[in-house]
Design a protein around this motif. Structure first.
Motif, short mmCIF file in Angstrom:
data_model
loop_
_atom_site.label_atom_id
_atom_site.label_comp_id
_atom_site.label_asym_id
_atom_site.label_seq_id
_atom_site.Cartn_x
_atom_site.Cartn_y
_atom_site.Cartn_z
N SER A 124 0.84 -1.19 0.00
CA SER A 124 0.00 0.00 0.00
C SER A 124 0.88 1.25 0.00
N ARG A 129 1.91 -1.54 5.42
CA ARG A 129 0.63 -2.21 5.22
C ARG A 129 0.63 -2.91 3.87
N THR A 131 -1.61 -6.07 1.37
CA THR A 131 -2.91 -6.71 1.14
C THR A 131 -2.71 -8.01 0.38
N ASN A 140 -10.44 -10.06 1.24
CA ASN A 140 -9.03 -9.64 1.31
C ASN A 140 -8.50 -9.84 2.73
N GLU A 142 -5.90 -8.05 5.16
CA GLU A 142 -5.08 -6.85 5.37
C GLU A 142 -3.96 -7.19 6.35
#
Length: 222
Positions: A124, A129, A131, A140, A142
């Motif tokens: 991201s 972060r 995914t 998804n 995370e």
């Protein structure tokens, strides 16, 4: 007797309706009920959004081999089979297709056979972060890199369908220091994952090369 109880309930209900529906003010004028304000809707916050992530993560330094040492989770499979978990190793590499993708290889055993699972993590704009995309957006996973020093340990949070799993990885198969293990337990406890939900993984007999018949390709998704 049952008929009496039904009558009493009906009478109470009727009294309540009459009392609520015939409120009168002084002078005999019927007062109008005040409009009720709807309480403001609370903004839904995903558990993963309040987890502090490591600052200024260098994704390139996260690449390489990581041995899974411990997992904190309420996953039903671990709860039922946590005493029979197998040694697991993850290898992160930068994708040749994009700098925003990490290629992930996870090797473990099932029924005494070594298996390899291939996946991709999407990076991201906040580097800490990631995914792991599911077949639908609501599926998804995370991922937050909570803590790492790149050279010895990494603590990673996985959030899917409202549930949090925390994993402790090490660069080597050697046990981490007692303070680090204690820190992991404390972080797990903050997510209501007490000692009963901690599942240590073996640090020996990890899988090496895996034949193609035992490779599960989850790219782009499974």
């Amino acid at each position: 007797m049952a008929g009496v109880w039904r009558f009493m309930l009906a009478a109470v209900a009727l009294m309540c309706v009459c009392l609520w529906g015939s409120t009168e003010a002084v002078g005999g004028a019927v007062s109008r009920p005040r409009p009720q304000r709807r309480p403001p809707k609370k903004t839904k916050v995903d558990p993963i959004d309040v987890i502090p992530s490591a600052q200024n993560i260098d994704i390139q330094r996260m690449t390489g081999i990581w041995y899974l040492l411990n997992t904190a989770s309420k996953c039903s499979y671990l709860i039922n089979h946590g005493t029979r978990v197998e040694p697991t190793v993850m290898n992160l590499t930068r994708s040749s297709d994009s700098d925003q993708i990490l290629s992930v290889s996870t090797k473990t055993r099932h029924n005494h056979m070594c298996w390899e699972i291939l996946q991709v993590y999407h990076v991201s704009p906040t580097p800490s972060r990631l995914t792991l995309k599911g077949s639908r957006p609501e599926l998804n996973t995370e991922i937050v890199i909570g803590e790492t020093d790149y050279d010895s340990y990494a603590i990673m949070y996985y959030h899917k369908l409202g549930k949090i799993t925390i994993k402790l990885y090490s660069r080597t198969v050697d046990d981490l220091s007692e303070p680090m293990l204690t820190k992991f337990e404390q972080l797990a406890a903050k997510q209501n994952l007490g000692l009963a939900f901690l599942f240590p993984f073996p640090t020996y007999s990890h899988c090496g090369a895996v034949d193609q018949d035992h490779v599960i390709n989850c790219v782009p998704t499974c």
